[in-house]
Every structure is written in C-alpha cells, then in structure tokens.
Design a protein around this motif. Structure first.
Motif, PDB file in Angstrom:
ATOM      1  N   PHE A 195      -1.699  -2.518  -4.169  1.00 23.85           N
ATOM      2  CA  PHE A 195      -1.417  -3.386  -5.305  1.00 23.85           C
ATOM      3  C   PHE A 195      -2.189  -4.697  -5.158  1.00 23.85           C
ATOM      4  O   PHE A 195      -2.211  -5.303  -4.084  1.00 23.85           O
ATOM      5  N   SER A 196      -2.821  -5.108  -6.239  1.00 21.80           N
ATOM      6  CA  SER A 196      -3.492  -6.407  -6.242  1.00 21.80           C
ATOM      7  C   SER A 196      -2.453  -7.516  -6.382  1.00 21.80           C
ATOM      8  O   SER A 196      -1.267  -7.263  -6.606  1.00 21.80           O
ATOM      9  N   ALA A 197      -2.904  -8.753  -6.262  1.00 20.35           N
ATOM     10  CA  ALA A 197      -1.993  -9.894  -6.433  1.00 20.35           C
ATOM     11  C   ALA A 197      -1.389  -9.915  -7.828  1.00 20.35           C
ATOM     12  O   ALA A 197      -0.300 -10.451  -8.039  1.00 20.35           O
ATOM     13  N   GLN A 198      -2.089  -9.309  -8.794  1.00 20.60           N
ATOM     14  CA  GLN A 198      -1.607  -9.267 -10.175  1.00 20.60           C
ATOM     15  C   GLN A 198      -0.740  -8.029 -10.439  1.00 20.60           C
ATOM     16  O   GLN A 198      -0.302  -7.808 -11.565  1.00 20.60           O
ATOM     17  N   GLY A 199      -0.517  -7.219  -9.395  1.00 19.63           N
ATOM     18  CA  GLY A 199       0.325  -6.038  -9.560  1.00 19.63           C
ATOM     19  C   GLY A 199      -0.401  -4.810 -10.067  1.00 19.63           C
ATOM     20  O   GLY A 199       0.237  -3.818 -10.416  1.00 19.63           O
ATOM     21  N   GLU A 200      -1.732  -4.830 -10.104  1.00 16.85           N
ATOM     22  CA  GLU A 200      -2.496  -3.678 -10.555  1.00 16.85           C
ATOM     23  C   GLU A 200      -2.782  -2.749  -9.376  1.00 16.85           C
ATOM     24  O   GLU A 200      -2.974  -3.197  -8.238  1.00 16.85           O
ATOM     25  N   VAL A 201      -2.813  -1.453  -9.649  1.00 15.22           N
ATOM     26  CA  VAL A 201      -3.106  -0.471  -8.609  1.00 15.22           C
ATOM     27  C   VAL A 201      -4.610  -0.400  -8.376  1.00 15.22           C
ATOM     28  O   VAL A 201      -5.381  -0.195  -9.311  1.00 15.22           O
ATOM     29  N   GLN A 202      -5.002  -0.567  -7.138  1.00 10.09           N
ATOM     30  CA  GLN A 202      -6.405  -0.466  -6.770  1.00 10.09           C
ATOM     31  C   GLN A 202      -6.597   0.708  -5.816  1.00 10.09           C
ATOM     32  O   GLN A 202      -5.784   0.919  -4.915  1.00 10.09           O
ATOM     33  N   LEU A 203      -7.654   1.461  -6.018  1.00  5.10           N
ATOM     34  CA  LEU A 203      -7.934   2.625  -5.189  1.00  5.10           C
ATOM     35  C   LEU A 203      -8.742   2.213  -3.970  1.00  5.10           C
ATOM     36  O   LEU A 203      -9.848   1.681  -4.090  1.00  5.10           O
ATOM     37  N   LEU A 204      -8.189   2.470  -2.774  1.00  5.69           N
ATOM     38  CA  LEU A 204      -8.875   2.140  -1.529  1.00  5.69           C
ATOM     39  C   LEU A 204      -9.715   3.312  -1.030  1.00  5.69           C
ATOM     40  O   LEU A 204     -10.795   3.120  -0.486  1.00  5.69           O
ATOM     41  N   ALA A 205      -9.194   4.520  -1.195  1.00  7.29           N
ATOM     42  CA  ALA A 205      -9.899   5.715  -0.727  1.00  7.29           C
ATOM     43  C   ALA A 205      -9.282   6.936  -1.393  1.00  7.29           C
ATOM     44  O   ALA A 205      -8.146   6.892  -1.868  1.00  7.29           O
ATOM     45  N   PRO A 243      -7.299  10.214   7.502  1.00 10.44           N
ATOM     46  CA  PRO A 243      -8.173   9.024   7.472  1.00 10.44           C
ATOM     47  C   PRO A 243      -7.476   7.789   6.896  1.00 10.44           C
ATOM     48  O   PRO A 243      -7.762   6.667   7.343  1.00 10.44           O
ATOM     49  N   PHE A 244      -6.571   7.975   5.934  1.00 13.47           N
ATOM     50  CA  PHE A 244      -5.844   6.837   5.375  1.00 13.47           C
ATOM     51  C   PHE A 244      -4.957   6.193   6.441  1.00 13.47           C
ATOM     52  O   PHE A 244      -4.923   4.970   6.592  1.00 13.47           O
ATOM     53  N   ILE A 245      -4.243   7.038   7.169  1.00 15.32           N
ATOM     54  CA  ILE A 245      -3.306   6.545   8.170  1.00 15.32           C
ATOM     55  C   ILE A 245      -4.038   5.906   9.339  1.00 15.32           C
ATOM     56  O   ILE A 245      -3.605   4.891   9.903  1.00 15.32           O
ATOM     57  N   GLN A 246      -5.183   6.491   9.709  1.00 15.45           N
ATOM     58  CA  GLN A 246      -5.965   5.905  10.801  1.00 15.45           C
ATOM     59  C   GLN A 246      -6.444   4.504  10.445  1.00 15.45           C
ATOM     60  O   GLN A 246      -6.518   3.621  11.301  1.00 15.45           O
ATOM     61  N   GLN A 247      -6.743   4.283   9.181  1.00 18.07           N
ATOM     62  CA  GLN A 247      -7.261   2.975   8.775  1.00 18.07           C
ATOM     63  C   GLN A 247      -6.155   1.969   8.455  1.00 18.07           C
ATOM     64  O   GLN A 247      -6.278   0.787   8.788  1.00 18.07           O
ATOM     65  N   ARG A 256       0.840  -1.194   0.000  1.00 14.87           N
ATOM     66  CA  ARG A 256       0.000   0.000   0.000  1.00 14.87           C
ATOM     67  C   ARG A 256       0.882   1.253   0.000  1.00 14.87           C
ATOM     68  O   ARG A 256       2.001   1.247   0.501  1.00 14.87           O
ATOM     69  N   PHE A 257       0.324   2.330  -0.539  1.00 22.10           N
ATOM     70  CA  PHE A 257       1.015   3.618  -0.532  1.00 22.10           C
ATOM     71  C   PHE A 257      -0.015   4.722  -0.696  1.00 22.10           C
ATOM     72  O   PHE A 257      -1.162   4.481  -1.095  1.00 22.10           O
ATOM     73  N   ILE A 258       0.399   5.932  -0.376  1.00 22.06           N
ATOM     74  CA  ILE A 258      -0.441   7.115  -0.572  1.00 22.06           C
ATOM     75  C   ILE A 258       0.133   7.929  -1.716  1.00 22.06           C
ATOM     76  O   ILE A 258       1.337   8.207  -1.744  1.00 22.06           O
ATOM     77  N   ALA A 259      -0.703   8.285  -2.671  1.00 19.62           N
ATOM     78  CA  ALA A 259      -0.289   9.104  -3.808  1.00 19.62           C
ATOM     79  C   ALA A 259      -0.934  10.476  -3.692  1.00 19.62           C
ATOM     80  O   ALA A 259      -2.145  10.578  -3.450  1.00 19.62           O
ATOM     81  N   VAL A 260      -0.144  11.524  -3.863  1.00 25.06           N
ATOM     82  CA  VAL A 260      -0.640  12.895  -3.718  1.00 25.06           C
ATOM     83  C   VAL A 260      -0.289  13.681  -4.976  1.00 25.06           C
ATOM     84  O   VAL A 260       0.886  13.883  -5.285  1.00 25.06           O
TER      85      VAL A 260
END
Length: 315
Positions: free
Chosen positions: A22-32, A56-60, A4-8
């Motif tokens: 990152f999904s198991a296939q290496g694709e970027v998925q948006l969590l929030a 909120p990202f860091i809290q979760q 996981r990472f945060i993009a700004v």
C-alpha cells in the motif's frame, strides 16, 4: 492497514501471485509477480506449489499474509469455502473469508458466489467475484445502473451487475471445451494445440455461429475437420476457426438471453487479458456489439486491496 501482502488468484489452469504494497495514499502497488500451475495442473501438492511460487516474495520481504481467491477454494481445490447467494454485493466476500494457518503461512481465502435461477438451475463462480469487486472499486460508475460483464477464461462468466450487486450470472465452459477438442478429438492434429499468430479463420467461425440459422454447435463443430479435408484449410487456420465457432456460439446465446435484454444498449465490459480478451472483443463486434476492455490484473489487485485494507486481523 497492512503495509504489504501477497495476493494469489489460483484458477483451474493457472496460478497468478502478486506481492503488493500500500502506498501512503492507500493505493495498491505491485512489487513483484509470479505464476504457477492451476488447480487441475498441480503436479506435487498445493502447499508445495504455493511455497515454490511465493518463495522469492518471502525471501525479499519476510513472512506476509496470503490472500487467495479462485478454484483453490472449491471442491477440487485445497480448502473449500462456502458460497454466497445472489443477488449479493461483491463487498460481502470480505467478512465471509476463511483464515487458515499452514506451517508459517497464514492464508485468508475468499468464498464463492452461487446463482440459482427461477427454475432451480445452479451456477457458481470462484475468483471472478474478486475481479468484480475490484471493478466496482476502481471504476465506481459501474455501481450505478445495470451492466453486462464478460470475464473470458477456462470457464467464461457473464454477469449482470445491478446497482453494484451481482444480480445474475451464467457460465460457459468455452475455454475448457476448446482445450478438450484440440487435445482429445479427431477434429485437429496434436500440433494444432501449439500457439500461432495466424488469426485467419476466427471470423469465419464466429460468423457461422452468429448466423440466424438454428444450427447446433454439436453439428457445426464437425466442420472443423471437414474444412481441413476439402478446402485446403491448414491446422492453424482450423484451430482459429474452432475458437470462432465456440466464442461466437457463446456470445449468440448470451445476446439472445432475456436476462441480458436490459443491457443491450450498453457496451459489454470485457475483463481479461491478451489474445483471449481481444478475441471476445472481435467476436462481439461481429455480433454488432461494442465492448469496453479492462485489464484483469488491474481489477484483481484493486479487489485484493479492498480486502486487505483495514484488516488488522490479517497477520
């Protein structure tokens, strides 16, 4: 690979933050996702603004590495990074990133791009290079041949990709000029700055700017006021007429540029979102040009994903 990472994406007028996985296939998925003020609109400080937006990202998910692109790395931003000289592959931004530790956050900041013309005129971009990287990764066919890319925004960027490299680009301050006129000139009343669904007047403004007559934009702009005085044009219609004048003038200049001649028979690739992206598409159509619309968020996440992939030092 990071999980996981945060993009700004922190531009002049807005901040967009994405919590990604990152999904198991290496694709970027948006969590929030979250939003905040741009570099020129920050009221407190850059650290406080960023912390509030991504809290909120860091809290979760706990502390995560933060990847940042945009004007936040410019001379008007937080940490200034270098420019990479064109022609250059957008992939070159990855090894040129700067890492900074701020309290408990680890920030990884991209460089910008610089283009210098044959007569020594300079142009720069920060943030759009990340979207261009994502475009090339998400749509690999743009790595072949030459393509004209338009990235509308506060500072609209026109880019020529030549076999995957940024070969040329030019900036138009169309969005910023629009804001300046509606907020600080006598051409429109203050309420004209409010959003409206009325789109009449836009095509008329485009048509005037796209006409073959050599009228200068600094002369045609005053017609925004005179139309309200003498043709029963209300402020909402005049606002859209102004938008058409500016975007039409922008497009006319680019279409007449010798640098873009090699791309004239191909659709313009429009990377953007919402009404502004559609406005450019409509104006291009009025100029006889087709366009391909691509979502800004999709290519931005693809670009950040390429940077984050296999980066074991991003901790």
């Amino acid at each position: 690979m990071l999980k996981r990472f945060i993009a700004v994406d922190w531009g002049t007028t807005r901040l967009r933050a994405y919590c990604c996985e990152f999904s198991a296939q290496g694709e970027v998925q948006l969590l929030a996702s979250a939003a905040g003020p741009g570099v020129k609109k920050v009221q407190t400080s850059f650290p406080a603004t960023l912390s509030a937006v991504i809290a909120p990202f860091i809290q979760q998910f706990g502390q995560l590495p933060v990847l940042m692109a945009g004007q936040i790395s410019s001379s008007i931003g937080w940490f200034e990074t270098d420019y990479l000289n064109c022609p250059v592959s957008p992939q070159a931004i990855k090894p040129a990133m700067v890492s900074v530790k701020v309290d408990e956050l680890t920030l990884h900041i991209t460089p910008g791009l610089r283009y210098q013309s044959a007569d020594g005129q300079d142009d720069t971009m920060r943030g759009e290079e990340l979207q261009l990287l994502g475009l090339l990764k998400r749509y690999p066919h743009y790595q072949q041949g030459q393509h004209l890319i338009c990235l509308p925004g506060t500072h609209c960027k026109w880019v020529i990709l030549d076999y995957g490299k940024v070969h040329w680009f030019k900036t138009a301050i169309t969005g910023e000029l629009f804001d300046i006129v509606i907020q600080h000139s006598i051409l429109l009343p203050p309420l004209a700055a409010l959003p409206t669904d009325d789109t009449s007047g836009f095509l008329e403004g485009c048509t005037r700017s796209l006409a073959d007559s050599p009228e200068s934009l600094v002369h045609s702009l005053f017609s925004v006021r005179t139309k309200q005085l003498f043709t029963q044009c209300n402020a909402a219609t005049a606002r859209n007429y102004l938008s058409g004048l500016l975007i039409g003038a922008d497009i006319k200049t680019i279409m007449q540029s010798i640098e873009t001649a090699s791309c004239q028979n191909k659709p313009v690739v429009l990377i953007g979102t919402g009404q502004l992206q559609q406005a450019y598409a409509n104006a291009l159509a009025a100029a006889g040009k087709s366009s391909t619309l691509i979502a800004e968020q999709d290519v931005a996440l693809a670009g950040f994903g390429f940077i984050a992939a296999d980066q074991t030092n991003l901790v």
